[in-house]
Motif scaffolding. Structure first.
Motif, PDB file in Angstrom:
ATOM      1  N   SER A   1      61.278  53.643  60.345  1.00  0.00           N
ATOM      2  CA  SER A   1      62.707  53.991  60.393  1.00  0.00           C
ATOM      3  C   SER A   1      63.458  53.028  61.301  1.00  0.00           C
ATOM      4  CB  SER A   1      62.878  55.440  60.872  1.00  0.00           C
ATOM      5  OG  SER A   1      62.197  55.640  62.099  1.00  0.00           O
TER       6      SER A   1
ATOM      7  N   THR B   1      65.002  61.058  67.529  1.00  0.00           N
ATOM      8  CA  THR B   1      65.497  61.550  66.244  1.00  0.00           C
ATOM      9  C   THR B   1      66.958  61.935  66.360  1.00  0.00           C
ATOM     10  OG1 THR B   1      63.312  62.395  65.684  1.00  0.00           O
ATOM     11  CG2 THR B   1      65.183  63.292  64.460  1.00  0.00           C
TER      12      THR B   1
ATOM     13  N   ASP C   1      71.585  59.984  61.767  1.00  0.00           N
ATOM     14  CA  ASP C   1      70.976  58.813  61.131  1.00  0.00           C
ATOM     15  C   ASP C   1      69.512  59.123  60.858  1.00  0.00           C
ATOM     16  OD1 ASP C   1      69.943  56.348  60.322  1.00  0.00           O
ATOM     17  OD2 ASP C   1      71.415  55.264  61.506  1.00  0.00           O
ATOM     18  N   ALA C   2      69.242  59.567  59.650  1.00  0.00           N
ATOM     19  CA  ALA C   2      67.880  59.944  59.272  1.00  0.00           C
ATOM     20  C   ALA C   2      67.013  58.736  58.953  1.00  0.00           C
ATOM     21  CB  ALA C   2      67.923  60.867  58.057  1.00  0.00           C
ATOM     22  N   PHE C   3      67.597  57.533  58.915  1.00  0.00           N
ATOM     23  CA  PHE C   3      66.881  56.369  58.419  1.00  0.00           C
ATOM     24  C   PHE C   3      66.474  55.380  59.503  1.00  0.00           C
ATOM     25  CE2 PHE C   3      70.044  57.811  55.289  1.00  0.00           C
ATOM     26  CZ  PHE C   3      69.166  58.356  54.357  1.00  0.00           C
TER      27      PHE C   3
ATOM     28  N   ASP D   1      60.652  62.978  52.839  1.00  0.00           N
ATOM     29  CA  ASP D   1      60.218  61.734  53.476  1.00  0.00           C
ATOM     30  C   ASP D   1      60.233  60.571  52.488  1.00  0.00           C
ATOM     31  OD1 ASP D   1      59.886  62.829  55.966  1.00  0.00           O
ATOM     32  OD2 ASP D   1      57.744  63.230  55.705  1.00  0.00           O
TER      33      ASP D   1
ATOM     34  N   ARG E   1      63.655  59.284  52.799  1.00  0.00           N
ATOM     35  CA  ARG E   1      63.861  58.646  54.107  1.00  0.00           C
ATOM     36  C   ARG E   1      63.273  57.235  54.115  1.00  0.00           C
ATOM     37  NH1 ARG E   1      62.496  63.879  55.961  1.00  0.00           N
ATOM     38  NH2 ARG E   1      64.297  64.944  56.871  1.00  0.00           N
ATOM     39  N   GLU E   2      62.147  57.060  53.447  1.00  0.00           N
ATOM     40  CA  GLU E   2      61.506  55.746  53.390  1.00  0.00           C
ATOM     41  C   GLU E   2      62.226  54.812  52.421  1.00  0.00           C
ATOM     42  OE1 GLU E   2      57.535  56.598  52.244  1.00  0.00           O
ATOM     43  OE2 GLU E   2      57.071  57.726  54.070  1.00  0.00           O
TER      44      GLU E   2
ATOM     45  N   TYR F   1      65.356  54.285  51.812  1.00  0.00           N
ATOM     46  CA  TYR F   1      66.553  53.597  52.293  1.00  0.00           C
ATOM     47  C   TYR F   1      66.211  52.326  53.092  1.00  0.00           C
ATOM     48  CZ  TYR F   1      71.435  53.202  53.701  1.00  0.00           C
ATOM     49  OH  TYR F   1      72.720  52.759  53.890  1.00  0.00           O
TER      50      TYR F   1
ATOM     51  N   ALA G   1      69.775  58.612  49.727  1.00  0.00           N
ATOM     52  CA  ALA G   1      70.369  59.043  50.994  1.00  0.00           C
ATOM     53  C   ALA G   1      71.103  60.365  50.839  1.00  0.00           C
ATOM     54  CB  ALA G   1      71.323  57.969  51.512  1.00  0.00           C
TER      55      ALA G   1
ATOM     56  N   LEU H   1      68.732  63.774  50.400  1.00  0.00           N
ATOM     57  CA  LEU H   1      67.785  64.209  51.426  1.00  0.00           C
ATOM     58  C   LEU H   1      67.661  65.724  51.522  1.00  0.00           C
ATOM     59  CD1 LEU H   1      68.235  61.881  54.542  1.00  0.00           C
ATOM     60  CD2 LEU H   1      66.186  62.200  53.156  1.00  0.00           C
TER      61      LEU H   1
END
Length: 372
Positions: A62, A181, A185-187, A277, A280-281, A283, A334, A337
């Motif tokens: 991330s 975390t 911004d989850a990425f 997940d 998340r990966e 992006y 995105a 999610l």
């Protein structure tokens, strides 16, 4: 800028780093571009020469600057070689060896008149829009250190572009951040910065880009796209201008069009299973593939125009279409999610569109290469 060196002031000589940027690149390509420009090379010719699809399951991190790097013979990775497989560009990650003197390696690099690429957390940098608001892993170029005044000189081409002094204490917080975390911004959060830096070297000046040289690059890249499985096609000229570890040597590697099909099928399966997940990966991984396609397409289009070769220019536009198709897939992921299952139909659509763009672009690049 020419600055007189003192015992506690370290600055590069000559002009400040170039703010090298293209709309679809991340901080990874922009910082490497700045270093290449300072070395007297054309960043587009180096970073845009190679074009590949490479996915390493379980490897995605991330960070805005994530890029898949196959393991080399010693088991390490070389980000520079992955970004520029046809040139002698190399890099290694390092961290300060002495916690009581974290600036020692930075001083030594600047004293050698070389730039430093530093990993940072945007939350702590006053010039970033995320300052005090959002944690996110990012890269900047360090071109000076003045311990007497207590400032670090930083260059960042990513909008809004900045070049200037940052208080040392704020830079240290950014450079050493846990980057926790952040729901905003989850990425690019949840990835410790750890005072990482990149040492980047261009070991040999790039040869002038000629139709013959570019044709060799393109044949190599097309062979990698069309190989069955992970093994280059028989008779492929992978030795021509090859700088990087063979992705086929990494058991995880998914390469070429077949590798894309594996990646897309797994992505869709994980979405249908409700695995957030996977998105998340998608992006950060997709950004690297998108940036590479954008730079390769621009290079081919520019060379086609310069050399009066419509087929080459058309191939460039086809590769740029791949880059733009990544936008639909990445942004759909995105926004999906919260409910990957609900997003799976749109993910399937955009993955199929992107696959078609890849196929057309590979055909166009192969046809153009045959003419060079």
């Amino acid at each position: 800028m020419t600055v007189e060196m003192t015992a506690r002031t370290y600055m590069i000589t000559g002009p400040e780093p170039e703010l090298w940027y293209r709309d679809l690149v991340s901080c990874l390509q922009s910082t490497f571009g700045s270093l290449l420009a300072r070395a007297g090379a054309d960043p587009l010719s180096v970073l845009g020469a190679g074009w590949r699809f490479l996915h390493l399951p379980g490897d995605v991190r991330s960070e805005e600057f994530y890029y898949p790097c196959p393991a080399n013979e010693s088991g390490g990775t070389d980000l520079g070689a992955a970004l520029a497989p046809h040139h002698e560009l190399h890099s290694r990650w390092w961290q300060p060896a002495d916690e009581n003197d974290v600036w020692r390696e930075v001083r030594e690099t600047l004293a050698d008149d070389r730039l430093v690429i530093a990993a940072v957390d945007n939350f702590h940098l006053p010039f970033r829009p995320a300052y005090g608001d959002v944690h996110a892993a990012h890269l900047v170029v360090v071109y000076g250190l003045d311990e007497t005044r207590g400032v670090v000189y930083v260059s960042d081409a990513m909008p809004p572009a900045f070049r200037g002094a940052v208080p040392i204490e704020e830079f240290l917080r950014s450079w050493g951040s846990a980057n926790p975390t952040d729901v905003q911004d989850a990425f690019f959060s949840d990835s410790r910065i750890g005072r990482r830096c990149l040492d980047v070297r261009l070991d040999a000046p790039p040869a002038p880009l000629t139709p013959e040289l570019l044709g060799g690059f393109l044949h190599t890249d097309v062979d990698a796209f069309t190989a069955v499985g992970s093994t280059p096609a028989a008779g492929s000229n992978t030795a021509v201008g090859s700088n990087t570890a063979d992705p086929a040597a990494d058991a995880r590697a998914r390469t070429g069009l077949a590798g894309y099909d594996e990646f897309a099928a797994e992505l869709l399966d994980r979405c249908r299973a409700g695995d957030a997940d996977a998105l998340r990966e998608l992006y950060p991984f997709g950004w690297g593939m998108q940036a590479q396609a954008a730079l390769h397409g621009e290079l081919l289009r520019s060379c086609g125009r310069q050399w009066g070769d419509p087929a080459l220019a058309g191939a460039g536009r086809a590769v740029e279409a791949v880059a733009h198709a990544w936008t639909g897939l990445r942004f759909t992921g995105a926004h999906g999610l919260e409910d990957p299952r609900a997003a799976s139909a749109d993910i399937a659509h955009h993955a199929t569109v992107l696959r078609g763009k890849y196929a057309r672009a590979v055909d166009a690049v192969g046809a153009a290469a045959a003419r060079l």
